[in-house]
Design an enzyme around this catalytic site. Structure first.
Site, PDB file in Angstrom:
ATOM      1  N   TYR A 153       0.840  -1.201   0.000  1.00 45.74           N
ATOM      2  CA  TYR A 153       0.000   0.000   0.000  1.00 45.74           C
ATOM      3  C   TYR A 153       0.877   1.254   0.000  1.00 45.74           C
ATOM      4  O   TYR A 153       0.698   2.164  -0.816  1.00 45.74           O
ATOM      5  CB  TYR A 153      -0.890  -0.035   1.245  1.00 45.74           C
ATOM      6  N   LYS A 156       1.544   4.143  -2.880  1.00 43.34           N
ATOM      7  CA  LYS A 156       1.207   5.543  -2.585  1.00 43.34           C
ATOM      8  C   LYS A 156       2.414   6.460  -2.809  1.00 43.34           C
ATOM      9  O   LYS A 156       2.278   7.549  -3.357  1.00 43.34           O
ATOM     10  CB  LYS A 156       0.644   5.701  -1.170  1.00 43.34           C
TER      11      LYS A 156
HETATM   12  N1  SER Z   1      -7.170   4.125   6.255  1.00 42.54           N
HETATM   13  C1  SER Z   1      -6.071   3.642   5.470  1.00 42.54           C
HETATM   14  C2  SER Z   1      -5.708   2.267   5.879  1.00 42.54           C
HETATM   15  O1  SER Z   1      -5.796   1.979   7.044  1.00 42.54           O
HETATM   16  C3  SER Z   1      -4.886   4.560   5.610  1.00 42.54           C
HETATM   17  O2  SER Z   1      -4.691   5.302   4.483  1.00 42.54           O
HETATM   18  O3  SER Z   1      -5.303   1.496   5.087  1.00 42.54           O
END
Ligand code: SER
Length: 315
Positions: free
Chosen positions: A142, A146
């Site tokens: 993730y 990003k």
């Molecule tokens: N709310 C998101 C997550 O916990 C953070 O960008 O993955």
């Protein structure tokens, strides 16, 4: 007149952002969705919708052409914990998808908003009042998508003049669409347990501080940044933004002011805990405040009162 395409319009942010954009603007505010996640109710009835799978560049281009779109809100993503279980798919959506959006934006002259996240930071980033410009070396898929997305979006602005803008969202809390698969989801789930009179089992350990924000502020961050005077923007992809920082004990204590019978236990999820431990305790969002007037309305207590009122109304 503004014509906007929202990719991922039925997700956690899109569900509310699409309706808010339709309240503000009177052009085509187009809800892009993937089969299986069709818009329903007010979202379906209040404006146009179209199938847009972010991995299909032709579908994005067709929607932009058909509705004369000038701004794309690119909200397609897998959240952090889900992305760890499906890293290949997370890359495909987060990176190949973003590349498709940026190419269409370059061709048709669209502005692009793509949310970034506190997930861009990692274990070697300063944890407290994390600065705007600092080390971004996450160890999650993730976070990798990003950070890469921030770099690619800045590249498209510098190289091709595409008007790309982004904020690093913290955990987002809403009583409408559920998040699903995020590390900060516990801060949504605890309100549902409180409203239903159920015991809450917290997957994040006491003492783990993370930034959070109530959804109305998240919507005003996205729209406020896209409306900001570009001459004032020193940064673009992406701005630190936050509204509050708390750990499970703090949100539990705050909710108990209104729901004293709420009971919370812990069953720490090692995957989510490791991700949470790698993220900041609190962000410094002064650049967003200075460059485009970011100023959140909700603190923890105001959010708790509104969340409980809204969830109780729904029963
Ligand atoms: N709310 C998101 C997550 O916990 C953070 O960008 O993955």
């Amino acid at each position: 007149m503004k014509n906007v395409l929202i990719i991922g319009s039925t997700g956690q942010i899109g569900t509310e952002l699409t309706l808010e954009l339709r309240r503000i603007y009177n052009g085509n505010i187009v809800a892009g969705y993937i089969p299986g996640a069709e818009p329903k109710g007010e979202l379906l009835e209040s404006g146009p919708s179209i199938v847009v799978d972010i991995t299909q560049d032709k579908q994005i281009a067709e929607a932009v052409h058909k509705y004369k779109v000038d701004t794309i809100y690119n909200l397609a993503a897998l959240l952090s914990a889900t992305a760890e279980t499906k890293p290949q798919l997370a890359w495909k959506i987060g990176m190949d998808g973003l590349f498709n959006v940026l190419e269409v934006a370059r061709e048709f002259g669209c502005a692009v908003f793509t949310p970034s996240s506190i997930g861009v930071f990692g274990n070697n980033t300063p944890k407290d009042r994390t600065p705007q410009d600092t080390i971004r070396s996450p160890r999650t898929m993730y976070g990798v998508t990003k950070v890469s997305g921030e770099l690619l979006s800045d590249y498209y602005f510098i190289r091709f003049g595409v008007d790309t803008r982004s904020v690093r969202f913290p955990g987002l809390i809403s009583h409408i669409a559920p998040p699903g698969g995020g590390t900060t989801d516990y801060a949504v789930d605890i309100y549902h347990s409180a409203a239903k009179g159920e015991r809450f089992v917290c997957p994040i350990a006491a003492g783990t501080f993370m930034d959070m924000m109530y959804m109305p502020d998240a919507l005003s961050a996205a729209i406020g940044l896209m409306e900001a005077d570009p001459a004032r923007l020193i940064h673009r992809n992406a701005f630190n933004v936050t509204a509050m920082s708390f750990d499970p004990e703090m949100i539990y204590a705050n909710i108990r002011k209104y729901v004293p019978e709420l009971v919370m236990d812990y069953a720490v999820d090692p995957l989510r805990q490791a991700i949470a431990d790698s993220w900041p305790n609190s962000l410094d969002d002064s650049c967003a405040r200075e460059e485009w007037g970011w100023n959140p309305a909700y603190d923890l207590d105001a959010m708790t009162r509104d969340m409980l009122t809204q969830l109780r109304k729904r029963g």
